[in-house]
Write a protein that holds these residues in place. Structure first.
Motif, PDB file in Angstrom:
ATOM      1  N   UNK A 120      33.903  56.880  35.442  1.00 17.34           N
ATOM      2  CA  UNK A 120      34.998  57.848  35.342  1.00 17.34           C
ATOM      3  C   UNK A 120      35.670  57.846  33.975  1.00 17.34           C
ATOM      4  N   UNK A 121      35.725  56.684  33.337  1.00 21.55           N
ATOM      5  CA  UNK A 121      36.390  56.541  32.046  1.00 21.55           C
ATOM      6  C   UNK A 121      35.902  55.224  31.454  1.00 21.55           C
ATOM      7  N   UNK A 122      35.994  55.072  30.149  1.00 20.99           N
ATOM      8  CA  UNK A 122      35.480  53.850  29.531  1.00 20.99           C
ATOM      9  C   UNK A 122      36.531  52.765  29.353  1.00 20.99           C
ATOM     10  N   UNK A 123      37.706  52.986  29.909  1.00 21.51           N
ATOM     11  CA  UNK A 123      38.724  51.947  29.956  1.00 21.51           C
ATOM     12  C   UNK A 123      39.350  51.950  31.342  1.00 21.51           C
ATOM     13  N   UNK A 124      39.811  50.763  31.734  1.00 23.62           N
ATOM     14  CA  UNK A 124      40.676  50.650  32.903  1.00 23.62           C
ATOM     15  C   UNK A 124      41.835  49.744  32.534  1.00 23.62           C
ATOM     16  N   UNK A 125      42.946  49.914  33.191  1.00 27.20           N
ATOM     17  CA  UNK A 125      44.060  48.982  33.054  1.00 27.20           C
ATOM     18  C   UNK A 125      44.089  48.161  34.337  1.00 27.20           C
ATOM     19  N   UNK A 126      43.672  46.906  34.246  1.00 35.63           N
ATOM     20  CA  UNK A 126      43.621  46.010  35.398  1.00 35.63           C
ATOM     21  C   UNK A 126      44.801  45.053  35.337  1.00 35.63           C
ATOM     22  N   UNK A 127      45.779  45.271  36.208  1.00 37.28           N
ATOM     23  CA  UNK A 127      46.959  44.396  36.255  1.00 37.28           C
ATOM     24  C   UNK A 127      47.583  44.237  34.873  1.00 37.28           C
ATOM     25  N   UNK A 128      47.641  45.366  34.128  1.00 36.99           N
ATOM     26  CA  UNK A 128      48.274  45.352  32.817  1.00 36.99           C
ATOM     27  C   UNK A 128      47.358  45.000  31.671  1.00 36.99           C
ATOM     28  N   UNK A 129      46.079  44.657  31.967  1.00 34.30           N
ATOM     29  CA  UNK A 129      45.133  44.297  30.919  1.00 34.30           C
ATOM     30  C   UNK A 129      44.115  45.423  30.737  1.00 34.30           C
ATOM     31  N   UNK A 130      43.857  45.764  29.464  1.00 31.16           N
ATOM     32  CA  UNK A 130      42.868  46.794  29.162  1.00 31.16           C
ATOM     33  C   UNK A 130      41.473  46.202  29.329  1.00 31.16           C
ATOM     34  N   UNK A 131      40.611  46.914  30.043  1.00 34.29           N
ATOM     35  CA  UNK A 131      39.227  46.498  30.242  1.00 34.29           C
ATOM     36  C   UNK A 131      38.281  47.596  29.790  1.00 34.29           C
ATOM     37  N   UNK A 132      37.197  47.188  29.140  1.00 31.51           N
ATOM     38  CA  UNK A 132      36.161  48.113  28.706  1.00 31.51           C
ATOM     39  C   UNK A 132      35.150  48.286  29.831  1.00 31.51           C
ATOM     40  N   UNK A 133      34.688  49.516  30.058  1.00 35.24           N
ATOM     41  CA  UNK A 133      33.706  49.800  31.102  1.00 35.24           C
ATOM     42  C   UNK A 133      32.471  50.421  30.447  1.00 35.24           C
ATOM     43  N   UNK A 134      31.383  49.673  30.436  1.00 33.81           N
ATOM     44  CA  UNK A 134      30.137  50.142  29.833  1.00 33.81           C
ATOM     45  C   UNK A 134      29.309  50.889  30.876  1.00 33.81           C
ATOM     46  N   UNK A 135      28.261  51.586  30.412  1.00 37.13           N
ATOM     47  CA  UNK A 135      27.448  52.313  31.394  1.00 37.13           C
ATOM     48  C   UNK A 135      26.013  52.581  30.978  1.00 37.13           C
ATOM     49  N   UNK A 136      25.598  52.192  29.791  1.00 35.79           N
ATOM     50  CA  UNK A 136      24.393  52.837  29.257  1.00 35.79           C
ATOM     51  C   UNK A 136      23.226  51.927  28.907  1.00 35.79           C
TER      52      UNK A 136
END
Length: 501
Positions: free
Chosen positions: A55-71
């Motif tokens: 859905x997006x290449x970042x998430x905010x998990x409990x206030x922490x930025x996380x990178x989401x890879x896919x490729x």
């Protein structure tokens, strides 16, 4: 073809079941049936494409930025089409075997990070428990009637006379999308959108554009998924306008409208070679000095008539030197992505005559400058003593390569570089060394994106104009032995060689 169609149905079933061993067994049957690699790649992309978008290449998990890879599924499939030319005929299907081994673990990375399913991102290198039910992967961007930008892209793609221009812009959109900082970051683009665009183009060409809808769906749609960083490219635009333009076109006020013509266009025709001293000065600015030193060096070289392609070759050597400075497996990520960006940019230069490609030299310089800054300020890095042992002088080429192969398999990067250096110092034919390095890179599995780094280093060595291009081969040896491994990195290689003798 009926039999192969049944095998592809089985392959899909095993991949969606997250069954690495079962999917690999079906792949071996496809190899025995002598199905073309391009066909297998196309079918594999068709299977995984619905489940590798995020859905997006970042998430905010409990206030922490996380990178989401896919490729990595797509990137390793591209590599599997190019690596075979560097391998013995009996192993030409090995790179694709690594892709097939990985794909079941690469589905739906978004939900993997949420802990909803197993896989590479949910627990790297871990196999699923066959006794527990497994959640189906989610289609975050289903391949349905397209809308907005994707519909525009597909409409433009249907205009065959301008297809090449569209593909160039697809790659360009990825090349300008690079973050402008690394240290203390966990969320990056790392040039991956450019790599994804390249994979889309090369796989599409391999399977044939008439049959490449699944490839476009896998690669093009995600290019618009955020976040997007263009700060480094904006810097390149301003440098171009302020310093590369003719005097009558240089910016005089921040309120001026953007230039209507390509202000640096005349410099694309530069042909003067770089001297070793000029290349070394540029590399020092990139590796050891803060911004804007590398900006000034690139500008000076361009205005002196130096060939942009040779400037890029010098930047690549700097990228390889950053890779060689990495001291622990977890620290390879930024340095090897930096080299891979230069690899994709070099391919872009050689493939398309895009009008704005000159500006991307500055983006590459920024990327490698940031990577060098990152390694200097991250514990565990620094070039080791990799001088060859004195006994190396008495060894034959074959004996040196045997020792290199053993060091690579034993995951000893310093020894790997030392044996590579010994071979280079002896002046032996480089071709067997390149083949050995390529095979070592493809033996290592679990995340076959890493074999793409090894491929790029040996491919670019072959076409480099840099006087110190052998640095790329040393970096290849260092990376293959040193990069982070997950699970048993040789399992897929062993299974492939045992199954197919």
């Amino acid at each position: 073809m009926d039999q192969s169609g049944g095998l592809y149905a089985k392959l899909e079933e095993r991949i969606l079941a997250r069954d690495q061993i079962g999917a690999s067994a079906v792949y071996y049957d496809l190899v025995r049936a002598e199905r073309p690699r391009a066909e297998i790649v196309g079918e594999t992309v068709r299977i995984h494409a619905p489940y590798t978008h995020v859905p997006y290449h970042q998430r905010i998990d409990d206030g922490f930025v996380r990178f989401v890879n896919n490729d990595h599924c797509l990137l390793s499939a591209r590599t599997s089409l190019r690596l075979p030319k560097l391998l013995a005929p009996a192993l030409e299907y090995l790179p694709l075997a690594q892709t097939i081994w990985y794909v079941p673990t690469g589905l739906d990375p978004w939900n993997q990070l949420l802990g909803k399913m197993p896989g590479h991102y949910g627990g790297r290198g871990q196999k699923r428990d066959p006794n527990k039910p497994i959640a189906p992967p989610e289609r975050h961007w289903p391949d349905q009637q397209p809308f907005l930008l994707y519909r525009v892209f597909l409409g433009l793609f249907a205009e065959r006379e301008r297809q090449r221009e569209l593909l160039a812009h697809l790659a360009f959109a990825g090349l300008i999308d690079v973050q402008d900082r690394m240290l203390y970051n966990r969320s990056y683009t790392t040039g991956h959108k450019a790599h994804r665009a390249r994979a889309t183009i090369e796989i599409g060409e391999a399977v044939g554009w008439e049959a490449a809808h699944d490839v476009l769906y896998a690669g093009a749609l995600d290019m618009a998924v955020g976040p997007r960083w263009h700060a480094a490219y904006e810097m390149a635009c301003q440098v171009s306008w302020m310093h590369l333009a003719e005097d009558d076109a240089k910016v005089k006020s921040s309120m001026e409208p953007s230039p209507k013509r390509l202000v640096e266009g005349r410099l694309l025709a530069n042909t003067a070679p770089l001297t070793p001293a000029e290349a070394q000065r540029l590399q020092r600015a990139i590796l050891d000095e803060p911004e804007p030193a590398y900006i000034h060096e690139i500008t000076t070289l361009l205005l002196a008539g130096k060939d942009p392609r040779q400037i890029l070759d010098a930047i690549q050597v700097a990228a390889a030197r950053v890779v060689l400075s990495v001291g622990s497996p977890a620290n390879f990520s930024m340095p090897h992505h930096g080299f891979e960006y230069t690899n994709t940019l070099k391919w872009f230069y050689d493939t398309f005559a895009h009008p704005h490609r000159l500006k991307l030299l500055y983006v590459a310089g920024s990327f490698i400058n940031q990577a060098a800054h990152w390694t200097r300020n991250t514990p565990g890095n620094g070039e080791a003593d990799t001088r060859p042992p004195a006994s190396a002088r008495a060894l034959s080429p074959g004996a040196l390569l045997e020792r290199l192969d053993a060091a690579q398999v034993a995951l000893k990067p310093d020894e790997s570089v030392a044996w590579t250096r010994a071979y280079l110092d002896s002046g032996y034919d480089r071709a067997p060394l390149v083949s050995t390095l390529a095979l070592c890179a493809v033996k290592e599995g679990n995340d076959p994106h890493n074999q793409e780094i090894g491929l790029g280093l040996v491919e670019d060595w072959a076409s480099s104009t840099a006087h110190d291009r052998d640095t790329l081969l040393l970096a290849c040896a260092h990376h293959t032995a040193g990069h982070q491994k997950f699970g048993d990195p040789l399992e897929a290689y062993r299974r492939f060689t045992e199954a197919l003798s």
